[in-house]
Each structure stands twice: as C-alpha cells, then as structure tokens.
Design an enzyme around this catalytic site. Sequence first.
Site, PDB file in Angstrom:
ATOM      1  N   ASP A 106       1.845   6.698   2.050  1.00  0.00           N
ATOM      2  CA  ASP A 106       1.058   5.541   2.473  1.00  0.00           C
ATOM      3  C   ASP A 106      -0.368   5.786   2.001  1.00  0.00           C
ATOM      4  O   ASP A 106      -0.966   6.799   2.330  1.00  0.00           O
ATOM      5  CB  ASP A 106       1.124   5.442   4.006  1.00  0.00           C
ATOM      6  CG  ASP A 106       0.286   4.292   4.542  1.00  0.00           C
ATOM      7  OD1 ASP A 106      -0.835   4.086   4.052  1.00  0.00           O
ATOM      8  OD2 ASP A 106       0.743   3.613   5.461  1.00  0.00           O
TER       9      ASP A 106
ATOM     10  N   ASP B 228       0.813  -1.217   0.000  1.00  0.00           N
ATOM     11  CA  ASP B 228       0.000   0.000   0.000  1.00  0.00           C
ATOM     12  C   ASP B 228       0.847   1.269   0.000  1.00  0.00           C
ATOM     13  O   ASP B 228       0.418   2.314   0.479  1.00  0.00           O
ATOM     14  CB  ASP B 228      -0.942   0.002   1.213  1.00  0.00           C
ATOM     15  CG  ASP B 228      -0.193  -0.124   2.537  1.00  0.00           C
ATOM     16  OD1 ASP B 228       1.034  -0.357   2.518  1.00  0.00           O
ATOM     17  OD2 ASP B 228      -0.834   0.029   3.590  1.00  0.00           O
TER      18      ASP B 228
ATOM     19  N   LYS C 198       4.105   1.802  16.024  1.00  0.00           N
ATOM     20  CA  LYS C 198       2.970   2.613  16.490  1.00  0.00           C
ATOM     21  C   LYS C 198       3.123   3.022  17.956  1.00  0.00           C
ATOM     22  O   LYS C 198       2.393   2.559  18.841  1.00  0.00           O
ATOM     23  CB  LYS C 198       1.656   1.859  16.286  1.00  0.00           C
ATOM     24  CG  LYS C 198       1.525   1.215  14.913  1.00  0.00           C
ATOM     25  CD  LYS C 198       0.378   1.712  14.091  1.00  0.00           C
ATOM     26  CE  LYS C 198       0.479   1.373  12.634  1.00  0.00           C
ATOM     27  NZ  LYS C 198       0.728   0.027  12.195  1.00  0.00           N
TER      28      LYS C 198
HETATM   29  N1  GDD Z   1      -0.350 -11.482   3.365  1.00  0.00           N
HETATM   30  C1  GDD Z   1      -0.572 -10.680   4.406  1.00  0.00           C
HETATM   31  N2  GDD Z   1      -1.071 -11.216   5.558  1.00  0.00           N
HETATM   32  N3  GDD Z   1      -0.295  -9.362   4.278  1.00  0.00           N
HETATM   33  C2  GDD Z   1      -0.538  -8.559   5.342  1.00  0.00           C
HETATM   34  C3  GDD Z   1      -1.042  -9.041   6.560  1.00  0.00           C
HETATM   35  C4  GDD Z   1      -1.327 -10.461   6.655  1.00  0.00           C
HETATM   36  O1  GDD Z   1      -1.799 -10.965   7.667  1.00  0.00           O
HETATM   37  N4  GDD Z   1      -1.178  -7.996   7.407  1.00  0.00           N
HETATM   38  C5  GDD Z   1      -0.767  -6.902   6.734  1.00  0.00           C
HETATM   39  N5  GDD Z   1      -0.385  -7.228   5.478  1.00  0.00           N
HETATM   40  C6  GDD Z   1       0.109  -6.335   4.433  1.00  0.00           C
HETATM   41  C7  GDD Z   1      -0.864  -5.217   4.107  1.00  0.00           C
HETATM   42  O2  GDD Z   1      -1.671  -5.562   2.984  1.00  0.00           O
HETATM   43  C8  GDD Z   1       0.066  -4.065   3.749  1.00  0.00           C
HETATM   44  O3  GDD Z   1       0.442  -4.104   2.384  1.00  0.00           O
HETATM   45  C9  GDD Z   1       1.319  -4.349   4.583  1.00  0.00           C
HETATM   46  O4  GDD Z   1       1.264  -5.735   4.944  1.00  0.00           O
HETATM   47  C10 GDD Z   1       1.401  -3.495   5.850  1.00  0.00           C
HETATM   48  O5  GDD Z   1       0.222  -3.688   6.608  1.00  0.00           O
HETATM   49  P1  GDD Z   1      -0.671  -2.439   7.076  1.00  0.00           P
HETATM   50  O6  GDD Z   1      -1.848  -3.008   7.794  1.00  0.00           O
HETATM   51  O7  GDD Z   1      -0.928  -1.514   5.949  1.00  0.00           O
HETATM   52  O8  GDD Z   1       0.274  -1.785   8.146  1.00  0.00           O
HETATM   53  P2  GDD Z   1       0.445  -0.249   8.542  1.00  0.00           P
HETATM   54  O9  GDD Z   1       0.275   0.652   7.375  1.00  0.00           O
HETATM   55  O10 GDD Z   1      -0.401   0.012   9.723  1.00  0.00           O
HETATM   56  O11 GDD Z   1       1.985  -0.211   9.019  1.00  0.00           O
HETATM   57  C11 GDD Z   1       2.996  -0.719   8.191  1.00  0.00           C
HETATM   58  O12 GDD Z   1       3.370   0.174   7.186  1.00  0.00           O
HETATM   59  C12 GDD Z   1       3.950   1.419   7.666  1.00  0.00           C
HETATM   60  C13 GDD Z   1       4.302   2.249   6.448  1.00  0.00           C
HETATM   61  O13 GDD Z   1       3.162   2.599   5.750  1.00  0.00           O
HETATM   62  C14 GDD Z   1       4.189  -1.075   9.091  1.00  0.00           C
HETATM   63  O14 GDD Z   1       5.105  -1.802   8.299  1.00  0.00           O
HETATM   64  C15 GDD Z   1       4.828   0.190   9.667  1.00  0.00           C
HETATM   65  O15 GDD Z   1       6.000  -0.133  10.387  1.00  0.00           O
HETATM   66  C16 GDD Z   1       5.181   1.147   8.532  1.00  0.00           C
HETATM   67  O16 GDD Z   1       5.714   2.372   9.063  1.00  0.00           O
HETATM   68 MG    MG Z   2      -0.395   0.479   5.452  1.00  0.00          MG
END
Ligand code: GDD
Ligand code: MG
Length: 360
Positions: free
Chosen positions: A223, A111, A162
């Site tokens: 993001d 994403d 977070k």
């Molecule tokens: N296959 C799979 N299975 N993918 C997953 C799963 C899962 O259970 N959970 C999350 N993802 C994928 C999501 O689709 C996304 O592309 C990515 O892993 C990160 O998950 P998000 O749910 O979007 O996390 P976030 O945005 O709250 O936080 C993450 O991204 C930030 C940057 O945008 C973390 O990596 C943070 O540390 C980072 O700063």
């Molecule tokens: Mg994200």
Amino acid sequence: MTEAILLVGGKGTRLRPLTVHTPKPMVPAAGVPFLTHQLARARAAGVEHIVLATSYLAEVFEPYFGDGSSLGLHLEYVTERDPLGTGGAIRNVASRLRSGPDEPVLIFNGDILTGLDIQALVATHTESGADVSLHLTRVPDPRAFGLVPTDADGRVTAFLEKPQTPEEIVTDQINAGAYVFRRSVIDSIPAGRPVSVERETFPGLLAAGAHLQGMVDSTYWLDLGTPQAFVRGSADLVLGRAPSPAVPGPCGEYLVLPTAKVAPDAKLTGGTVVGEGALIAEGARVAGSTVLAGAVVEPGAVVTDSLIGAGARVGERAVLTGAVVGDGAVVGADNELREGVRVWCDARLPAGAVRFSSDA
Ligand code: GDD
Ligand code: MG
C-alpha cells in the site's frame, strides 16, 4: 472479463504536502505516473476498458492518459462533484460499463502496487460462482486495513474495516484492494449518496447471504499510503521485485531517465530512480531512492531510501536516510537527516543546520 473500474478519488493524499499539484496516482514511480503500472498490468491481464472514478484533483488524469490508446486501452473518466466513497464511486460509474448482469468486472484501489495474478482472481470468481471475489493478503499488523476472515473453502465470513478493539483482530488476512464483482452487484449499490464498499456494501452483502470469495496469495503487495512506502515501491519496480510492464527500461540497480545526468563516479544502487532533468553530481551515492524531475544531488551527498521532490536540492556531503524532501526544497551542505523527517516543499535548510553525530 474485459472491463475494470479504478478508484482514484477520495479526500486526497498523505503525499499532499510534497506534491501539492499532483495526486498520488500521478507521482512518478519507476519513472512513470504510478497509475501507469496498474493500467498496464490490467491490460496485460486482458482488460480493455477501464473507467477511472475520480474526485480529488481529477483534472490531471485525462490530459496525461487521454483515451488510453497509447496503453492499448479504452479509458473513460468520471469525476464526482463531492467524494462518494469507494462504493458510491463504483456505483457512480455503472452506466459506463458494457458488461452484462452476470459478467465479471474488475475493481481496484488506485494506491496499491501488487503482483496479483488478475486472471487467477477472475478464475476463482468464475469457478466459485461468487457474487464478489476479493484479493486478500497477509500483513503483520492488519489494523490499518480491512480484515477479511474466510472459512476452509475461502468463503468470506466477515469484513471488519479498520478494527478498533483487540477482539476485532480475528485474522491477519486483509483486503488487498482488488475485487471482481458480478456486474449486477454493482447496480445494487445505492446511487447518489456516499457509500463505503468496505463499511457498508461488503457487510451488507454478507448479512444478506451473498457469496463473497477470498483469494489469499503471497505475491508482492504494498500500500503506497506513505512517502516511504512510495519510495520502496518505486525501488521494487526498478529492481523487478514488483512486476510491471510499464517500467521504462530494463530492471536493475537503477533507472536513469533520458534527460537526467549522472556523474561517472556517482553510485546508484537499490532501485534508485533519477527523474527527467535531474542531476547526480560527482561522488554522490544514492541508494533505494527516488529523485524526481529536475532535482539535484550535489557532490559527495549520500542519499538512502529517500524521496527527493521535483526541483529539490541536496547539498554537498549531506547525508539523508529515510528522508522526504518536498518539491523545490533545499537541504544545505553537511546536513544529516534521518528516518521519518519531512522537509516541506520550498523549505530551505542552511548548511550544517541539522546533525545527529556528536562531533564538532
Ligand atoms: N472515486 C473515489 N471517490 N475514490 C475513492 C474515494 C471516493 O470518495 N474514497 C477513496 N477512494 C479511492 C482511493 O483513491 C484509493 O485508491 C481507494 O479508493 C481506497 O481508499 P483509501 O482511502 O486509500 O483507503 P485505505 O487505504 O484506508 O483502505 C482501503 O485499502 C486497504 C488496502 O490498502 C480499504 O479498501 C481497505 O479495506 C484495504 O485493506
Ligand atoms: Mg489506501
């Protein structure tokens, strides 16, 4: 480095009310499913084999991208029965990798829109001899992200996902969601159970004395977690601010897909995208917005920084700023919708129902 893992699973998407049948990575940004940009950028950096780790609405990816050959890639799909978390998803696809134990594997969140120099991250990884190298970026408010302080040599000293308390906000450097892992580190993640790479794997590796290297850069980074961010990212792709080889046309003020219709006196600016079969009528002005397939913007409407869902309709003279209009929704004539409003999928707003101005 020739292999990558792309994380496109999890619990769903905050865009879900708009795109019930479409996971966020498949919503068009600059005219093509968002994921296309990430895949094309990885290919341009030399990646040939990508494993998509999916869970939520997984079945939509393969019919569209197939074996990846149209992008010059070999794509594989692995679907989790229940979401395994980011680390669990990575471990779950390890058997599909062909890299040797010491070889680098690129991993990225599905994403993120970024101009990251992927080869520079791989070079950082190779030169530093790290176990894992992370792309870091600086943001004004890091609370929604993973905080990653580094020492003078760029070595990661902590990973705080977070942060909850002010004391934990020790840096404005955050995890930008792209990593290079030494293959053997992937194999060391526990299999068969949910694992968060951010909350478990990275802190665990640091505690065990592993070498995590950060590469901070100030390239384009966004993001796409909210519809507003999605619209911004799509516009930046069209404007050429966010680099992608997959934008289907020249960069500029607008991108009109082949079967869309735009009246000669309609005005499109700010990276506006008009999707397949959409119609922008006479005198309408659309700026910095994404109009998805089959949507209609009627005469004299003014749409700014907004997402108009597939098959939605914006009535005559309606004024929308920072609005999200769900798929199939109808905004009647003369409505005035401002920042943050979301019109649910298939909802109908009668003419003149919402106004901000005080006139009669
Ligand atoms: N296959 C799979 N299975 N993918 C997953 C799963 C899962 O259970 N959970 C999350 N993802 C994928 C999501 O689709 C996304 O592309 C990515 O892993 C990160 O998950 P998000 O749910 O979007 O996390 P976030 O945005 O709250 O936080 C993450 O991204 C930030 C940057 O945008 C973390 O990596 C943070 O540390 C980072 O700063
Ligand atoms: Mg994200």
